[in-house]
Scaffold this motif. Structure first.
Motif, mmCIF file in Angstrom:
data_model
loop_
_atom_site.group_PDB
_atom_site.id
_atom_site.type_symbol
_atom_site.label_atom_id
_atom_site.label_comp_id
_atom_site.label_asym_id
_atom_site.label_seq_id
_atom_site.Cartn_x
_atom_site.Cartn_y
_atom_site.Cartn_z
ATOM 1 N N GLN A 70 47.721 42.213 36.276
ATOM 2 C CA GLN A 70 47.425 43.052 37.434
ATOM 3 C C GLN A 70 47.025 42.241 38.664
ATOM 4 O O GLN A 70 46.560 42.807 39.653
ATOM 5 C CB GLN A 70 46.314 44.043 37.059
ATOM 6 C CG GLN A 70 46.728 45.001 35.945
ATOM 7 C CD GLN A 70 45.633 45.951 35.500
ATOM 8 O OE1 GLN A 70 44.634 46.131 36.201
ATOM 9 N NE2 GLN A 70 45.811 46.565 34.342
ATOM 10 N N LYS A 71 47.224 40.922 38.595
ATOM 11 C CA LYS A 71 46.965 40.021 39.730
ATOM 12 C C LYS A 71 45.508 40.088 40.181
ATOM 13 O O LYS A 71 45.189 40.234 41.359
ATOM 14 C CB LYS A 71 47.913 40.319 40.888
ATOM 15 C CG LYS A 71 49.397 40.210 40.528
ATOM 16 C CD LYS A 71 50.294 40.406 41.717
ATOM 17 C CE LYS A 71 51.760 40.397 41.313
ATOM 18 N NZ LYS A 71 52.153 39.176 40.585
ATOM 19 N N TYR B 249 40.855 41.181 43.629
ATOM 20 C CA TYR B 249 42.259 40.790 43.756
ATOM 21 C C TYR B 249 42.320 39.275 43.955
ATOM 22 O O TYR B 249 41.389 38.657 44.469
ATOM 23 C CB TYR B 249 42.903 41.516 44.929
ATOM 24 C CG TYR B 249 43.080 43.007 44.708
ATOM 25 C CD1 TYR B 249 44.159 43.486 43.980
ATOM 26 C CD2 TYR B 249 42.155 43.913 45.219
ATOM 27 C CE1 TYR B 249 44.319 44.849 43.768
ATOM 28 C CE2 TYR B 249 42.293 45.274 45.006
ATOM 29 C CZ TYR B 249 43.381 45.740 44.278
ATOM 30 O OH TYR B 249 43.526 47.083 44.060
ATOM 31 N N ASN B 250 43.418 38.673 43.528
ATOM 32 C CA ASN B 250 43.463 37.213 43.523
ATOM 33 C C ASN B 250 43.752 36.572 44.872
ATOM 34 O O ASN B 250 43.910 35.360 44.961
ATOM 35 C CB ASN B 250 44.452 36.707 42.465
ATOM 36 C CG ASN B 250 45.876 37.169 42.741
ATOM 37 O OD1 ASN B 250 46.229 37.545 43.854
ATOM 38 N ND2 ASN B 250 46.709 37.136 41.711
ATOM 39 N N THR C 79 40.906 53.156 35.603
ATOM 40 C CA THR C 79 42.249 53.490 36.086
ATOM 41 C C THR C 79 42.200 53.587 37.605
ATOM 42 O O THR C 79 41.342 54.280 38.168
ATOM 43 C CB THR C 79 42.734 54.816 35.477
ATOM 44 O OG1 THR C 79 42.776 54.684 34.053
ATOM 45 C CG2 THR C 79 44.136 55.160 35.980
ATOM 46 N N TYR C 80 43.116 52.906 38.284
ATOM 47 C CA TYR C 80 43.035 52.794 39.737
ATOM 48 C C TYR C 80 44.427 52.499 40.307
ATOM 49 O O TYR C 80 45.360 52.126 39.577
ATOM 50 C CB TYR C 80 42.079 51.670 40.131
ATOM 51 C CG TYR C 80 42.620 50.288 39.796
ATOM 52 C CD1 TYR C 80 43.125 49.447 40.793
ATOM 53 C CD2 TYR C 80 42.676 49.830 38.481
ATOM 54 C CE1 TYR C 80 43.647 48.198 40.495
ATOM 55 C CE2 TYR C 80 43.181 48.589 38.169
ATOM 56 C CZ TYR C 80 43.667 47.774 39.176
ATOM 57 O OH TYR C 80 44.201 46.549 38.873
ATOM 58 N N LEU C 81 44.568 52.638 41.615
ATOM 59 C CA LEU C 81 45.800 52.276 42.309
ATOM 60 C C LEU C 81 45.693 50.817 42.740
ATOM 61 O O LEU C 81 44.864 50.466 43.569
ATOM 62 C CB LEU C 81 46.037 53.176 43.521
ATOM 63 C CG LEU C 81 47.281 52.833 44.369
ATOM 64 C CD1 LEU C 81 48.561 52.980 43.534
ATOM 65 C CD2 LEU C 81 47.351 53.720 45.606
ATOM 66 N N ASN C 82 46.522 49.984 42.167
ATOM 67 C CA ASN C 82 46.459 48.553 42.424
ATOM 68 C C ASN C 82 47.199 48.232 43.725
ATOM 69 O O ASN C 82 48.390 48.513 43.860
ATOM 70 C CB ASN C 82 47.098 47.798 41.245
ATOM 71 C CG ASN C 82 46.913 46.298 41.354
ATOM 72 O OD1 ASN C 82 47.354 45.670 42.303
ATOM 73 N ND2 ASN C 82 46.278 45.726 40.339
ATOM 74 N N THR D 36 49.747 52.490 39.595
ATOM 75 C CA THR D 36 48.505 52.932 38.966
ATOM 76 C C THR D 36 48.313 52.116 37.702
ATOM 77 O O THR D 36 49.160 52.133 36.807
ATOM 78 C CB THR D 36 48.556 54.434 38.635
ATOM 79 O OG1 THR D 36 48.688 55.178 39.857
ATOM 80 C CG2 THR D 36 47.290 54.875 37.911
ATOM 81 N N GLU D 37 47.225 51.386 37.662
ATOM 82 C CA GLU D 37 46.980 50.469 36.553
ATOM 83 C C GLU D 37 45.720 50.895 35.794
ATOM 84 O O GLU D 37 44.853 51.592 36.329
ATOM 85 C CB GLU D 37 46.774 49.035 37.063
ATOM 86 C CG GLU D 37 47.888 48.508 37.935
ATOM 87 C CD GLU D 37 49.035 47.922 37.126
ATOM 88 O OE1 GLU D 37 49.135 48.199 35.905
ATOM 89 O OE2 GLU D 37 49.839 47.190 37.721
#
Length: 224
Positions: free
Chosen positions: A83-84, A120-121, A182-185, A191-192
Protein backbone atom coordinates in the motif's frame (compact mmCIF):
# COMPACT_ATOMS: atom_id res chain seq x y z
CA UNK A 1 15.07 -61.04 37.62
CA UNK A 2 14.29 -59.45 41.00
CA UNK A 3 17.99 -58.83 41.68
CA UNK A 4 18.39 -57.21 38.26
CA UNK A 5 15.43 -54.92 38.93
CA UNK A 6 16.86 -53.86 42.28
CA UNK A 7 20.26 -53.27 40.68
CA UNK A 8 18.69 -51.19 37.87
CA UNK A 9 16.67 -49.07 40.30
CA UNK A 10 19.75 -48.54 42.43
CA UNK A 11 21.67 -47.45 39.33
CA UNK A 12 18.91 -44.96 38.42
CA UNK A 13 18.92 -43.56 41.94
CA UNK A 14 22.71 -43.20 41.92
CA UNK A 15 22.64 -41.54 38.47
CA UNK A 16 19.92 -39.09 39.54
CA UNK A 17 21.88 -38.21 42.68
CA UNK A 18 25.08 -37.70 40.68
CA UNK A 19 23.25 -35.53 38.11
CA UNK A 20 21.79 -33.37 40.89
CA UNK A 21 25.19 -32.91 42.45
CA UNK A 22 26.76 -32.03 39.09
CA UNK A 23 24.01 -29.47 38.48
CA UNK A 24 24.68 -27.86 41.85
CA UNK A 25 28.41 -27.72 41.09
CA UNK A 26 27.92 -25.96 37.75
CA UNK A 27 29.55 -22.55 37.93
CA UNK A 28 27.26 -19.75 36.73
CA UNK A 29 29.45 -16.70 36.17
CA UNK A 30 27.85 -13.30 35.61
CA UNK A 31 25.44 -14.01 38.50
CA UNK A 32 24.08 -11.07 40.54
CA UNK A 33 25.28 -8.66 37.87
CA UNK A 34 23.79 -5.65 36.08
CA UNK A 35 24.17 -5.27 32.32
CA UNK A 36 23.40 -2.16 30.23
CA UNK A 37 23.34 -2.18 26.44
CA UNK A 38 21.56 -1.46 23.19
CA UNK A 39 20.51 -3.26 20.03
CA UNK A 40 22.28 -3.09 16.68
CA UNK A 41 19.17 -3.57 14.50
CA UNK A 42 17.49 -0.48 15.95
CA UNK A 43 20.51 1.64 14.95
CA UNK A 44 20.37 0.21 11.42
CA UNK A 45 16.71 1.25 11.22
CA UNK A 46 17.38 4.85 12.22
CA UNK A 47 16.38 4.51 15.87
CA UNK A 48 17.89 3.27 19.10
CA UNK A 49 17.04 1.37 22.24
CA UNK A 50 18.32 0.95 25.76
CA UNK A 51 18.27 -2.32 27.65
CA UNK A 52 18.97 -3.11 31.30
CA UNK A 53 19.07 -6.59 32.74
CA UNK A 54 19.95 -8.25 36.01
CA UNK A 55 21.01 -11.88 36.33
CA UNK A 56 20.87 -14.11 39.36
CA UNK A 57 22.33 -17.62 39.26
CA UNK A 58 19.36 -18.95 37.29
CA UNK A 59 17.00 -16.04 36.57
CA UNK A 60 17.20 -13.03 34.25
CA UNK A 61 15.12 -9.85 34.56
CA UNK A 62 15.25 -7.21 31.83
CA UNK A 63 13.66 -3.97 30.68
CA UNK A 64 14.06 -2.43 27.24
CA UNK A 65 12.82 0.73 25.55
CA UNK A 66 13.21 1.54 21.85
CA UNK A 67 12.59 4.81 20.02
CA UNK A 68 11.97 6.04 16.47
CA UNK A 69 12.51 2.73 14.65
CA UNK A 70 11.70 3.36 10.99
CA UNK A 71 10.26 0.53 8.93
CA UNK A 72 10.25 1.47 5.26
CA UNK A 73 10.80 -0.35 1.99
CA UNK A 74 11.43 -4.06 2.57
CA UNK A 75 11.64 -3.51 6.34
CA UNK A 76 7.93 -2.55 6.50
CA UNK A 77 5.15 -5.12 6.83
CA UNK A 78 4.00 -6.80 3.62
CA UNK A 79 0.67 -4.94 3.77
CA UNK A 80 2.45 -1.59 4.16
CA UNK A 81 4.78 -2.36 1.25
CA UNK A 82 1.83 -3.19 -1.00
CA UNK A 83 0.00 0.00 0.00
CA UNK A 84 3.08 2.25 -0.35
CA UNK A 85 3.25 3.05 3.36
CA UNK A 86 5.99 3.48 5.95
CA UNK A 87 5.65 2.34 9.55
CA UNK A 88 7.48 3.95 12.46
CA UNK A 89 7.79 2.43 15.90
CA UNK A 90 7.83 5.71 17.80
CA UNK A 91 8.22 3.78 21.05
CA UNK A 92 8.45 0.12 22.02
CA UNK A 93 8.90 -1.05 25.58
CA UNK A 94 8.57 -4.13 27.71
CA UNK A 95 10.05 -6.56 30.17
CA UNK A 96 11.56 -10.01 30.06
CA UNK A 97 11.70 -12.76 32.67
CA UNK A 98 14.07 -15.59 31.84
CA UNK A 99 15.72 -18.79 33.00
CA UNK A 100 19.39 -19.57 32.43
CA UNK A 101 19.69 -23.02 30.84
CA UNK A 102 23.48 -22.74 30.82
CA UNK A 103 25.88 -20.02 32.01
CA UNK A 104 25.60 -18.34 28.59
CA UNK A 105 22.14 -19.31 27.23
CA UNK A 106 18.75 -18.25 28.60
CA UNK A 107 15.12 -18.36 27.50
CA UNK A 108 12.80 -15.43 28.32
CA UNK A 109 9.06 -14.72 28.42
CA UNK A 110 8.57 -11.22 27.00
CA UNK A 111 5.42 -9.04 27.07
CA UNK A 112 5.88 -5.85 25.01
CA UNK A 113 3.93 -2.70 24.11
CA UNK A 114 4.51 -0.99 20.74
CA UNK A 115 3.41 2.45 19.46
CA UNK A 116 3.09 2.85 15.69
CA UNK A 117 2.67 5.73 13.27
CA UNK A 118 1.81 4.97 9.63
CA UNK A 119 2.67 7.42 6.85
CA UNK A 120 2.61 7.45 3.08
CA UNK A 121 6.11 6.80 1.82
CA UNK A 122 6.57 10.21 0.22
CA UNK A 123 6.81 8.85 -3.33
CA UNK A 124 3.27 9.92 -4.26
CA UNK A 125 1.11 13.03 -4.31
CA UNK A 126 0.11 12.18 -0.72
CA UNK A 127 3.59 13.11 0.42
CA UNK A 128 4.49 11.76 3.86
CA UNK A 129 1.15 12.57 5.49
CA UNK A 130 0.20 10.67 8.62
CA UNK A 131 -2.40 8.01 7.92
CA UNK A 132 -2.99 6.59 11.39
CA UNK A 133 -1.40 5.77 14.73
CA UNK A 134 -2.12 2.78 16.94
CA UNK A 135 -0.72 0.44 19.58
CA UNK A 136 -0.07 -3.31 19.68
CA UNK A 137 0.77 -5.76 22.46
CA UNK A 138 2.91 -8.83 21.88
CA UNK A 139 3.48 -11.85 24.10
CA UNK A 140 6.39 -14.02 23.10
CA UNK A 141 9.61 -15.83 23.83
CA UNK A 142 13.28 -15.03 23.25
CA UNK A 143 16.51 -17.03 23.31
CA UNK A 144 19.67 -15.11 24.27
CA UNK A 145 23.32 -16.14 24.11
CA UNK A 146 26.00 -14.23 26.07
CA UNK A 147 29.46 -13.87 24.61
CA UNK A 148 32.26 -11.99 26.36
CA UNK A 149 35.07 -11.57 23.77
CA UNK A 150 37.52 -10.29 26.41
CA UNK A 151 36.41 -12.47 29.33
CA UNK A 152 39.98 -13.65 29.98
CA UNK A 153 41.28 -10.11 30.40
CA UNK A 154 41.94 -9.04 33.95
CA UNK A 155 40.75 -5.49 33.35
CA UNK A 156 37.67 -3.46 32.43
CA UNK A 157 37.49 -5.01 28.95
CA UNK A 158 36.24 -8.26 30.49
CA UNK A 159 32.75 -6.78 30.94
CA UNK A 160 32.13 -6.09 27.22
CA UNK A 161 29.19 -8.20 26.05
CA UNK A 162 27.95 -9.27 22.61
CA UNK A 163 24.55 -10.97 22.90
CA UNK A 164 22.79 -12.35 19.79
CA UNK A 165 19.13 -13.22 20.24
CA UNK A 166 16.28 -14.91 18.39
CA UNK A 167 12.73 -13.98 19.35
CA UNK A 168 9.13 -14.74 18.44
CA UNK A 169 6.72 -11.94 19.39
CA UNK A 170 3.20 -12.50 17.94
CA UNK A 171 0.55 -9.80 18.27
CA UNK A 172 -2.17 -10.50 20.83
CA UNK A 173 -3.94 -7.11 20.68
CA UNK A 174 -4.07 -3.87 18.73
CA UNK A 175 -5.94 -0.61 19.24
CA UNK A 176 -7.23 -0.68 15.65
CA UNK A 177 -10.91 -1.66 15.39
CA UNK A 178 -11.00 -5.37 14.57
CA UNK A 179 -7.21 -5.16 14.11
CA UNK A 180 -7.53 -3.29 10.79
CA UNK A 181 -8.22 0.04 9.09
CA UNK A 182 -10.17 0.42 5.83
CA UNK A 183 -9.47 3.69 4.03
CA UNK A 184 -9.07 5.37 0.63
CA UNK A 185 -5.38 5.20 -0.21
CA UNK A 186 -4.14 8.43 -1.86
CA UNK A 187 -1.13 6.64 -3.34
CA UNK A 188 -2.89 3.66 -4.97
CA UNK A 189 -6.27 5.41 -5.50
CA UNK A 190 -7.97 2.31 -4.11
CA UNK A 191 -9.90 1.43 -1.00
CA UNK A 192 -7.39 -0.53 1.02
CA UNK A 193 -7.45 -2.48 4.27
CA UNK A 194 -4.39 -1.97 6.45
CA UNK A 195 -3.74 -4.53 9.20
CA UNK A 196 -1.79 -3.97 12.40
CA UNK A 197 1.86 -4.67 11.72
CA UNK A 198 3.49 -7.76 13.23
CA UNK A 199 6.91 -7.53 14.81
CA UNK A 200 10.04 -8.78 13.11
CA UNK A 201 10.88 -9.95 9.64
CA UNK A 202 8.08 -9.24 7.12
CA UNK A 203 5.84 -12.24 6.51
CA UNK A 204 6.91 -14.15 9.66
CA UNK A 205 4.20 -12.85 12.04
CA UNK A 206 6.61 -12.12 14.84
CA UNK A 207 10.02 -13.69 14.21
CA UNK A 208 12.98 -11.36 14.70
CA UNK A 209 16.68 -11.44 15.52
CA UNK A 210 19.01 -8.87 17.01
CA UNK A 211 22.46 -8.38 18.50
CA UNK A 212 22.87 -6.45 21.74
CA UNK A 213 26.17 -4.80 22.56
CA UNK A 214 26.57 -3.95 26.21
CA UNK A 215 28.60 -4.01 29.37
CA UNK A 216 28.29 -6.17 32.50
CA UNK A 217 29.41 -4.39 35.65
CA UNK A 218 31.41 -5.94 38.46
CA UNK A 219 32.49 -8.98 36.50
CA UNK A 220 35.49 -9.73 38.71
CA UNK A 221 33.69 -9.37 42.01
CA UNK A 222 32.97 -12.69 43.76
CA UNK A 223 29.56 -14.13 42.87
CA UNK A 224 27.17 -14.16 45.79
Amino acid sequence: MKNRTITFLAFLAFSASAWAQDTQRVNFPYSNRLTLGGGVSQLLLGGFNVQAEYTTKRLVFDYSHGFNIRLSGQAASLVAQDQKLNETLTSTLGIGIGYRLTPTLDIRFEPKLHYYEVNYNGESDAGSALLTSYKTVTLGLGAYYRYYPFRRQNNALAGILVMPSLRFWPNVWSSLDDNKLTYLNKATNRTETYKAAPQGFPGTNGLLANVTVGYTFGLHKPNR
